[in-house]
Design a protein around this motif. Structure first.
Motif, PDB file in Angstrom:
ATOM      1  N   TYR A   1       0.805  -1.223   0.000  1.00  0.00           N
ATOM      2  CA  TYR A   1       0.000   0.000   0.000  1.00  0.00           C
ATOM      3  C   TYR A   1       0.840   1.277   0.000  1.00  0.00           C
ATOM      4  O   TYR A   1       0.609   2.176  -0.834  1.00  0.00           O
ATOM      5  CB  TYR A   1      -0.968   0.014   1.189  1.00  0.00           C
ATOM      6  CG  TYR A   1      -1.727   1.322   1.319  1.00  0.00           C
ATOM      7  CD1 TYR A   1      -2.854   1.576   0.536  1.00  0.00           C
ATOM      8  CD2 TYR A   1      -1.295   2.325   2.184  1.00  0.00           C
ATOM      9  CE1 TYR A   1      -3.533   2.780   0.621  1.00  0.00           C
ATOM     10  CE2 TYR A   1      -1.964   3.537   2.280  1.00  0.00           C
ATOM     11  CZ  TYR A   1      -3.084   3.763   1.496  1.00  0.00           C
ATOM     12  OH  TYR A   1      -3.740   4.960   1.572  1.00  0.00           O
ATOM     13  N   PRO A   2       1.811   1.437   0.902  1.00  0.00           N
ATOM     14  CA  PRO A   2       2.506   2.722   0.995  1.00  0.00           C
ATOM     15  C   PRO A   2       3.241   3.123  -0.279  1.00  0.00           C
ATOM     16  O   PRO A   2       3.252   4.307  -0.641  1.00  0.00           O
ATOM     17  CB  PRO A   2       3.492   2.518   2.157  1.00  0.00           C
ATOM     18  CG  PRO A   2       2.954   1.376   2.933  1.00  0.00           C
ATOM     19  CD  PRO A   2       2.266   0.497   1.946  1.00  0.00           C
ATOM     20  N   LEU A   3       3.870   2.171  -0.964  1.00  0.00           N
ATOM     21  CA  LEU A   3       4.673   2.526  -2.127  1.00  0.00           C
ATOM     22  C   LEU A   3       3.854   3.199  -3.230  1.00  0.00           C
ATOM     23  O   LEU A   3       4.145   4.341  -3.606  1.00  0.00           O
ATOM     24  CB  LEU A   3       5.403   1.288  -2.658  1.00  0.00           C
ATOM     25  CG  LEU A   3       6.214   1.514  -3.938  1.00  0.00           C
ATOM     26  CD1 LEU A   3       7.342   2.510  -3.700  1.00  0.00           C
ATOM     27  CD2 LEU A   3       6.769   0.193  -4.469  1.00  0.00           C
ATOM     28  N   PRO A   4       2.829   2.554  -3.784  1.00  0.00           N
ATOM     29  CA  PRO A   4       2.083   3.221  -4.861  1.00  0.00           C
ATOM     30  C   PRO A   4       1.342   4.470  -4.400  1.00  0.00           C
ATOM     31  O   PRO A   4       1.199   5.424  -5.172  1.00  0.00           O
ATOM     32  CB  PRO A   4       1.114   2.144  -5.352  1.00  0.00           C
ATOM     33  CG  PRO A   4       1.034   1.149  -4.264  1.00  0.00           C
ATOM     34  CD  PRO A   4       2.353   1.175  -3.570  1.00  0.00           C
ATOM     35  N   MET A   5       0.874   4.488  -3.149  1.00  0.00           N
ATOM     36  CA  MET A   5       0.184   5.683  -2.668  1.00  0.00           C
ATOM     37  C   MET A   5       1.139   6.863  -2.585  1.00  0.00           C
ATOM     38  O   MET A   5       0.793   7.988  -2.966  1.00  0.00           O
ATOM     39  CB  MET A   5      -0.439   5.404  -1.292  1.00  0.00           C
ATOM     40  CG  MET A   5      -1.397   6.500  -0.847  1.00  0.00           C
ATOM     41  SD  MET A   5      -2.798   6.675  -1.996  1.00  0.00           S
ATOM     42  CE  MET A   5      -3.768   7.926  -1.184  1.00  0.00           C
TER      43      MET A   5
ATOM     44  N   VAL B   1      -0.134  15.523  -3.940  1.00  0.00           N
ATOM     45  CA  VAL B   1      -1.004  15.329  -2.775  1.00  0.00           C
ATOM     46  C   VAL B   1      -0.145  15.088  -1.539  1.00  0.00           C
ATOM     47  O   VAL B   1       0.769  14.257  -1.564  1.00  0.00           O
ATOM     48  CB  VAL B   1      -1.951  14.125  -2.997  1.00  0.00           C
ATOM     49  CG1 VAL B   1      -2.764  13.829  -1.751  1.00  0.00           C
ATOM     50  CG2 VAL B   1      -2.870  14.403  -4.186  1.00  0.00           C
ATOM     51  N   ASN B   2      -0.424  15.809  -0.465  1.00  0.00           N
ATOM     52  CA  ASN B   2       0.367  15.694   0.746  1.00  0.00           C
ATOM     53  C   ASN B   2       0.108  14.376   1.471  1.00  0.00           C
ATOM     54  O   ASN B   2      -1.029  13.887   1.507  1.00  0.00           O
ATOM     55  CB  ASN B   2       0.065  16.851   1.696  1.00  0.00           C
ATOM     56  CG  ASN B   2       0.564  18.180   1.157  1.00  0.00           C
ATOM     57  OD1 ASN B   2       1.597  18.227   0.487  1.00  0.00           O
ATOM     58  ND2 ASN B   2      -0.163  19.250   1.435  1.00  0.00           N
ATOM     59  N   ALA B   3       1.158  13.841   2.082  1.00  0.00           N
ATOM     60  CA  ALA B   3       1.025  12.597   2.841  1.00  0.00           C
ATOM     61  C   ALA B   3       0.057  12.746   4.010  1.00  0.00           C
ATOM     62  O   ALA B   3      -0.528  11.759   4.461  1.00  0.00           O
ATOM     63  CB  ALA B   3       2.395  12.146   3.339  1.00  0.00           C
TER      64      ALA B   3
ATOM     65  N   PRO C   1      -4.347   9.284   5.348  1.00  0.00           N
ATOM     66  CA  PRO C   1      -5.286   8.543   6.210  1.00  0.00           C
ATOM     67  C   PRO C   1      -6.748   8.793   5.836  1.00  0.00           C
ATOM     68  O   PRO C   1      -7.555   7.855   5.805  1.00  0.00           O
ATOM     69  CB  PRO C   1      -4.963   9.064   7.613  1.00  0.00           C
ATOM     70  CG  PRO C   1      -3.543   9.506   7.532  1.00  0.00           C
ATOM     71  CD  PRO C   1      -3.388  10.074   6.150  1.00  0.00           C
ATOM     72  N   ARG C   2      -7.077  10.055   5.557  1.00  0.00           N
ATOM     73  CA  ARG C   2      -8.462  10.364   5.187  1.00  0.00           C
ATOM     74  C   ARG C   2      -8.816   9.760   3.829  1.00  0.00           C
ATOM     75  O   ARG C   2      -9.922   9.234   3.632  1.00  0.00           O
ATOM     76  CB  ARG C   2      -8.664  11.879   5.169  1.00  0.00           C
ATOM     77  CG  ARG C   2     -10.093  12.328   4.848  1.00  0.00           C
ATOM     78  CD  ARG C   2     -11.092  11.810   5.848  1.00  0.00           C
ATOM     79  NE  ARG C   2     -12.419  12.387   5.635  1.00  0.00           N
ATOM     80  CZ  ARG C   2     -13.543  11.794   5.981  1.00  0.00           C
ATOM     81  NH1 ARG C   2     -13.512  10.590   6.568  1.00  0.00           N
ATOM     82  NH2 ARG C   2     -14.703  12.376   5.767  1.00  0.00           N
ATOM     83  N   LEU C   3      -7.887   9.807   2.882  1.00  0.00           N
ATOM     84  CA  LEU C   3      -8.131   9.204   1.581  1.00  0.00           C
ATOM     85  C   LEU C   3      -8.368   7.709   1.710  1.00  0.00           C
ATOM     86  O   LEU C   3      -9.261   7.156   1.071  1.00  0.00           O
ATOM     87  CB  LEU C   3      -6.941   9.460   0.648  1.00  0.00           C
ATOM     88  CG  LEU C   3      -6.832  10.863   0.048  1.00  0.00           C
ATOM     89  CD1 LEU C   3      -5.501  11.038  -0.656  1.00  0.00           C
ATOM     90  CD2 LEU C   3      -7.980  11.118  -0.922  1.00  0.00           C
ATOM     91  N   LYS C   4      -7.563   7.051   2.521  1.00  0.00           N
ATOM     92  CA  LYS C   4      -7.715   5.609   2.713  1.00  0.00           C
ATOM     93  C   LYS C   4      -9.097   5.294   3.276  1.00  0.00           C
ATOM     94  O   LYS C   4      -9.781   4.359   2.814  1.00  0.00           O
ATOM     95  CB  LYS C   4      -6.636   5.082   3.662  1.00  0.00           C
ATOM     96  CG  LYS C   4      -6.581   3.558   3.777  1.00  0.00           C
ATOM     97  CD  LYS C   4      -5.379   3.135   4.612  1.00  0.00           C
ATOM     98  CE  LYS C   4      -5.184   1.621   4.567  1.00  0.00           C
ATOM     99  NZ  LYS C   4      -6.307   0.882   5.153  1.00  0.00           N
TER     100      LYS C   4
END
Length: 402
Positions: free
Chosen positions: A145-149, A158-160, A164-167
């Motif tokens: 998950y973290p890599l492609p996001m 898009v800020n990191a 969490p909200r996007l997920k």
């Protein structure tokens, strides 16, 4: 024609795909929520329909939509009516909206992202090594998950802090189990979040694709704010979900085919073969919603009626024996030729295919180089699909890193 109901819980995607193939190249299906449509389930017919100008993306062609039969609180409403973007228009309008995105995601431009993807991969592997000291690790959550996001977010600006909200919102967006009373608010919240991101980029442009889309609109290309917001949402959603599933599915396939895994890790078979065979055999995208027939269209000995909806069942057509022969149901990393269409075909082919391949091509060899004794922590039969009609997506992938 017997109607096949797609399982909203996706309990057995392989069996469902087999039933769709057996029904012929055009199957009558019922989407979760009771919505009727058709599915193309064989490779040749899918290629035909995906390049047929009589099959369009304009939802207003859909008889059921015109009759008001599609409720706005349907769990899949965001997938069938995501707003105006390159996904929902055809012809010249599609070329206009797709043009700048496609230029940003050419193979050459994507290759320039390699160094950043390698750095992100190594950071993720370091984190995995630390987590492995505590025991079993969820490889999906901690690596796939973290890599492609992170990659797609950097590309789009898009800020990191928004991750969490996007997920949380995308979990509801894709799920067949989102309660109807929550759907309108979820859609509104997604729109508001991406509108805020675009507004922030207008005020503080950067070296990213969202800023480029905004600049192009101001230079006379006439992209509306709605088109920019919807394009951003589309790219973020598609740009991470497919790659997550691809990475997870490759690991699952190799761990359940140890002889083939051995051939890959020895260097006998290149990683490219593994990725392409996984895209075919256990495709990240199970069904793509949705297209509409502007007139009656013959598909084999059946007819897709005018005004009816069509989905493309990639999970079914990826194992079509008429295309891949009697071994279509087998995972075989030496398969050649392997002309699958897991990223689509025709004008709407996925513009991010090169990026997804690059990410998987960097991440997977690095993962196995760091953890050559990686193994599933549970039997493969215990792995569970999430209730998502469009994505072949597991809840988790527990592994022991050795």
């Amino acid at each position: 024609m017997t109607r096949i109901a797609l399982d909203p819980l996706v309990a057995d995607l392989d069996a469902e795909s087999a039933a769709l193939r057996a029904a012929g190249p055009l199957a009558e299906v019922e989407l979760p929520g009771g919505v009727h449509c058709y599915a193309v389930t064989h490779h040749a017919e899918a290629r035909q329909l995906l390049t047929d100008s009589r099959v369009v993306k304009d939802i207003n062609v859909w008889n059921a939509w015109q009759r008001g039969e599609i409720p706005m609180d349907w769990a899949l409403i965001g997938l069938v009516n995501p707003g105006r973007s390159m996904l929902t228009v055809d012809g010249a309008e599609h070329r206009r909206l797709r043009g700048m995105v496609a230029q940003a995601l050419t193979v050459k431009r994507v290759e320039r992202l390699r160094a950043g993807i390698e750095a992100l991969t190594n950071a993720s592997l370091d984190r995995l090594a630390a987590l492995s000291e505590e025991g079993t690790v969820d490889l999906k959550a901690e690596f796939a998950y973290p890599l492609p996001m992170n990659v797609i977010s950097e590309l789009m600006g898009v800020n990191a802090t928004d991750h969490p909200r996007l997920k949380e919102l995308f979990e509801k967006f894709f799920s067949t189990q989102t309660p109807p009373e929550e759907v309108p608010q979820m859609m509104a919240d997604l729109g508001a979040l991406f509108t805020k991101i675009v507004d922030d980029k207008r005020a503080n442009p950067g070296d990213d694709l969202t800023s480029a889309l905004i600049a192009a609109s101001e230079d006379g290309d006439h992209l509306t704010n709605e088109e920019i917001v919807n394009t951003l949402q589309l790219i973020i959603a598609a740009g991470h979900e497919t790659t997550i599933s691809l990475v997870v599915n490759v690991v699952e396939a190799l761990q359940t085919h140890p002889e083939q895994r051995k051939r890959v890790l020895s260097g006998e078979v290149p990683w490219e073969n593994v990725i392409e065979e996984t895209l075919r055999w256990n495709t990240p995208t199970s069904h793509v919603l949705i297209r509409f027939a502007t007139e009656d269209i013959a598909v084999g000995d059946k007819v897709l009626p005018k005004g009816e909806a069509l989905i493309v069942s990639f999970g079914a057509l990826g194992r079509d024996e008429q295309q891949y022969g009697p071994t279509a149901g087998e995972f075989d990393i030496t398969r050649s030729p392997n002309r699958h269409i897991a990223f689509g075909h025709g004008p709407h082919v996925c513009p991010g295919a090169a990026l997804s391949r690059l990410e998987a091509g960097v991440a997977l060899p690095a993962l196995y180089e760091r953890f050559p004794d990686l193994d599933l922590a549970v039997p493969a039969s215990d792995l569970r699909n999430k209730p998502i009609v469009t994505q072949n997506d597991l809840y988790e992938l527990p592994v022991d890193l050795g």
